[in-house]
Design a protein around this motif. Structure first.
Motif, PDB file in Angstrom:
ATOM      1  N   MET A 135      35.657  45.228  30.251  1.00  0.00           N
ATOM      2  CA  MET A 135      35.935  43.997  30.984  1.00  0.00           C
ATOM      3  C   MET A 135      36.030  44.266  32.483  1.00  0.00           C
ATOM      4  O   MET A 135      35.477  43.519  33.303  1.00  0.00           O
ATOM      5  CB  MET A 135      37.232  43.377  30.478  1.00  0.00           C
ATOM      6  CG  MET A 135      37.517  41.994  31.024  1.00  0.00           C
ATOM      7  SD  MET A 135      36.384  40.743  30.363  1.00  0.00           S
ATOM      8  CE  MET A 135      36.976  40.623  28.666  1.00  0.00           C
ATOM      9  N   ASP A 136      36.703  45.361  32.866  1.00  0.00           N
ATOM     10  CA  ASP A 136      36.856  45.691  34.282  1.00  0.00           C
ATOM     11  C   ASP A 136      35.515  46.028  34.925  1.00  0.00           C
ATOM     12  O   ASP A 136      35.225  45.595  36.045  1.00  0.00           O
ATOM     13  CB  ASP A 136      37.816  46.883  34.433  1.00  0.00           C
ATOM     14  CG  ASP A 136      39.238  46.549  33.997  1.00  0.00           C
ATOM     15  OD1 ASP A 136      39.579  45.346  33.962  1.00  0.00           O
ATOM     16  OD2 ASP A 136      39.993  47.482  33.687  1.00  0.00           O
ATOM     17  N   VAL A 137      34.698  46.804  34.220  1.00  0.00           N
ATOM     18  CA  VAL A 137      33.386  47.174  34.759  1.00  0.00           C
ATOM     19  C   VAL A 137      32.500  45.948  34.898  1.00  0.00           C
ATOM     20  O   VAL A 137      31.774  45.800  35.888  1.00  0.00           O
ATOM     21  CB  VAL A 137      32.712  48.231  33.861  1.00  0.00           C
ATOM     22  CG1 VAL A 137      31.278  48.468  34.303  1.00  0.00           C
ATOM     23  CG2 VAL A 137      33.499  49.528  33.896  1.00  0.00           C
ATOM     24  N   LEU A 138      32.556  45.056  33.916  1.00  0.00           N
ATOM     25  CA  LEU A 138      31.749  43.837  33.977  1.00  0.00           C
ATOM     26  C   LEU A 138      32.125  42.985  35.182  1.00  0.00           C
ATOM     27  O   LEU A 138      31.249  42.519  35.923  1.00  0.00           O
ATOM     28  CB  LEU A 138      31.924  43.037  32.687  1.00  0.00           C
ATOM     29  CG  LEU A 138      31.302  41.643  32.686  1.00  0.00           C
ATOM     30  CD1 LEU A 138      29.786  41.736  32.747  1.00  0.00           C
ATOM     31  CD2 LEU A 138      31.739  40.845  31.473  1.00  0.00           C
ATOM     32  N   LYS A 139      33.414  42.776  35.395  1.00  0.00           N
ATOM     33  CA  LYS A 139      33.859  41.962  36.528  1.00  0.00           C
ATOM     34  C   LYS A 139      33.449  42.593  37.848  1.00  0.00           C
ATOM     35  O   LYS A 139      33.025  41.903  38.784  1.00  0.00           O
ATOM     36  CB  LYS A 139      35.378  41.779  36.463  1.00  0.00           C
ATOM     37  CG  LYS A 139      35.847  40.926  35.291  1.00  0.00           C
ATOM     38  CD  LYS A 139      37.367  40.814  35.260  1.00  0.00           C
ATOM     39  CE  LYS A 139      37.826  39.939  34.100  1.00  0.00           C
ATOM     40  NZ  LYS A 139      39.318  39.847  34.033  1.00  0.00           N
ATOM     41  N   SER A 140      33.573  43.914  37.931  1.00  0.00           N
ATOM     42  CA  SER A 140      33.191  44.605  39.159  1.00  0.00           C
ATOM     43  C   SER A 140      31.690  44.514  39.409  1.00  0.00           C
ATOM     44  O   SER A 140      31.247  44.274  40.539  1.00  0.00           O
ATOM     45  CB  SER A 140      33.614  46.073  39.081  1.00  0.00           C
ATOM     46  OG  SER A 140      33.204  46.783  40.222  1.00  0.00           O
ATOM     47  N   ALA A 141      30.886  44.690  38.342  1.00  0.00           N
ATOM     48  CA  ALA A 141      29.435  44.602  38.490  1.00  0.00           C
ATOM     49  C   ALA A 141      29.018  43.193  38.884  1.00  0.00           C
ATOM     50  O   ALA A 141      28.108  43.001  39.708  1.00  0.00           O
ATOM     51  CB  ALA A 141      28.756  45.014  37.186  1.00  0.00           C
ATOM     52  N   ARG A 142      29.675  42.197  38.328  1.00  0.00           N
ATOM     53  CA  ARG A 142      29.347  40.807  38.667  1.00  0.00           C
ATOM     54  C   ARG A 142      29.696  40.532  40.126  1.00  0.00           C
ATOM     55  O   ARG A 142      28.924  39.865  40.837  1.00  0.00           O
ATOM     56  CB  ARG A 142      30.100  39.860  37.743  1.00  0.00           C
ATOM     57  CG  ARG A 142      29.884  38.386  38.050  1.00  0.00           C
ATOM     58  CD  ARG A 142      30.635  37.517  37.059  1.00  0.00           C
ATOM     59  NE  ARG A 142      29.996  37.531  35.741  1.00  0.00           N
ATOM     60  CZ  ARG A 142      30.550  36.968  34.660  1.00  0.00           C
ATOM     61  NH1 ARG A 142      31.751  36.412  34.742  1.00  0.00           N
ATOM     62  NH2 ARG A 142      29.909  36.990  33.505  1.00  0.00           N
ATOM     63  N   ALA A 143      30.820  41.065  40.587  1.00  0.00           N
ATOM     64  CA  ALA A 143      31.212  40.867  41.982  1.00  0.00           C
ATOM     65  C   ALA A 143      30.247  41.563  42.938  1.00  0.00           C
ATOM     66  O   ALA A 143      30.009  41.078  44.051  1.00  0.00           O
ATOM     67  CB  ALA A 143      32.633  41.402  42.199  1.00  0.00           C
ATOM     68  N   ASP A 144      29.673  42.680  42.496  1.00  0.00           N
ATOM     69  CA  ASP A 144      28.718  43.411  43.335  1.00  0.00           C
ATOM     70  C   ASP A 144      27.305  42.871  43.216  1.00  0.00           C
ATOM     71  O   ASP A 144      26.381  43.388  43.871  1.00  0.00           O
ATOM     72  CB  ASP A 144      28.704  44.901  42.945  1.00  0.00           C
ATOM     73  CG  ASP A 144      30.016  45.593  43.256  1.00  0.00           C
ATOM     74  OD1 ASP A 144      30.731  45.115  44.155  1.00  0.00           O
ATOM     75  OD2 ASP A 144      30.324  46.619  42.614  1.00  0.00           O
ATOM     76  N   GLY A 145      27.097  41.861  42.366  1.00  0.00           N
ATOM     77  CA  GLY A 145      25.763  41.343  42.148  1.00  0.00           C
ATOM     78  C   GLY A 145      24.874  42.309  41.389  1.00  0.00           C
ATOM     79  O   GLY A 145      23.645  42.296  41.539  1.00  0.00           O
ATOM     80  N   ALA A 146      25.497  43.157  40.564  1.00  0.00           N
ATOM     81  CA  ALA A 146      24.746  44.206  39.864  1.00  0.00           C
ATOM     82  C   ALA A 146      24.877  44.072  38.352  1.00  0.00           C
ATOM     83  O   ALA A 146      24.786  45.068  37.636  1.00  0.00           O
ATOM     84  CB  ALA A 146      25.241  45.578  40.315  1.00  0.00           C
ATOM     85  N   LEU A 147      25.071  42.843  37.864  1.00  0.00           N
ATOM     86  CA  LEU A 147      25.226  42.653  36.424  1.00  0.00           C
ATOM     87  C   LEU A 147      23.970  43.078  35.674  1.00  0.00           C
ATOM     88  O   LEU A 147      24.044  43.696  34.602  1.00  0.00           O
ATOM     89  CB  LEU A 147      25.570  41.196  36.119  1.00  0.00           C
ATOM     90  CG  LEU A 147      25.859  40.861  34.653  1.00  0.00           C
ATOM     91  CD1 LEU A 147      27.019  41.688  34.125  1.00  0.00           C
ATOM     92  CD2 LEU A 147      26.157  39.370  34.487  1.00  0.00           C
TER      93      LEU A 147
END
Length: 258
Positions: free
Chosen positions: A146-158
């Motif tokens: 969950m943490d990695v997903l949120k971080s990737a989404r915030a970085d535009g790297a989903l």
């Protein structure tokens, strides 16, 4: 002195280079080369982290390194960069064994029946663990995901996270665990059963970011993939199943994150 005589049979026989036959690394050879492959994967992944840390402004310390390490973009790129490092290390180990690369790692196709059996078995196993987690009041997905997903989404790297988890990671881990480790250990005193158990333990150890419950799930999936590798004699089957499992986990995490 007969060999110096032009009429001697030895003098008339052309020199033939003696080539050693192909070999499979057994228990200790597989274990030592396995450490080498793991070290290569670690170097490939940590190089990405080091690059991001050096790009940061301000002092370089442990806190900044930890912050970078937890970023979704960093994790995605590090997982992807682990793949070429592992391929290079495996190529060297298998090259020295004089066995064809594809043959050593069982890079051969499989049947639709094997694929169907694998998908059904994996779905039943994962759903069973999901029901157990709900019955015990646990989250359906690891907090790490969950943490990695949120971080990737915030970085535009989903999208990059999906590529890393569903393509790069399955290929890297399957070639290492069910490909190289299983092949060598299955032809040692361990046999196929021992090789499945030990390679599943090593594969589980690569996922220490999870707690004991999810490590248990990872180990059980490893046993299933190991059996399917033994049954089908194909590493492509386990790569596809591993990728589908990770894709389902990413989709579930995205859905739970809203």
């Amino acid at each position: 002195m007969d060999s110096l005589d032009p009429a001697s049979p030895a003098a008339l026989t052309p020199a033939v280079a003696i080539q050693r036959p192909p070999r499979i690394w057994k228990f200790w050879g597989t274990a030592l080369w396995g450490l080498f492959v793991f070290a290569a994967m670690f170097v490939g992944q940590i190089a990405v982290v080091a690059w991001f840390v050096l790009q940061q402004e301000g002092p370089i310390d442990v806190a900044s390194a930890v912050h970078v390490l937890g970023g979704g973009l960093t994790i995605s790129l590090s997982v992807i960069m682990g793949l070429p490092a592992v391929l290079a290390a495996l190529w060297l180990a298998i090259r020295l064994s004089r066995t064809p690369f594809a043959d050593y790692l069982a890079l051969r196709g499989t049947t639709w029946t094997n694929l169907l059996i694998g998908i059904v078995a994996l779905a039943v196993l994962v759903l069973g663990w999901d029901q157990l987690s709900r019955a015990t009041g646990r989250d359906a997905t690891p907090g790490f995901m969950m943490d990695v997903l949120k971080s990737a989404r915030a970085d535009g790297a989903l999208w990059l996270l999906v590529v890393a988890f569903c393509v790069a990671a399955p290929i890297t881990e399957e070639l290492f665990a069910r490909g190289f480790l299983y092949r060598g250990w299955s032809e040692s005193f361990l046999g196929p059963v021992g090789a499945i158990l030990l390679s599943s333990m090593v594969w589980t150890a690569l996922h220490m970011q999870y707690d004991w419950f999810f490590l248990g799930e990872v180990f059980s999936i490893g046993l299933l993939l190991g059996y399917l590798r033994y049954r089908s004699r194909s590493i492509w089957l386990t790569i596809i199943l591993h990728g589908l499992n990770n894709l389902a986990a990413v989709v579930q995490t995205i859905w739970l994150a809203g």
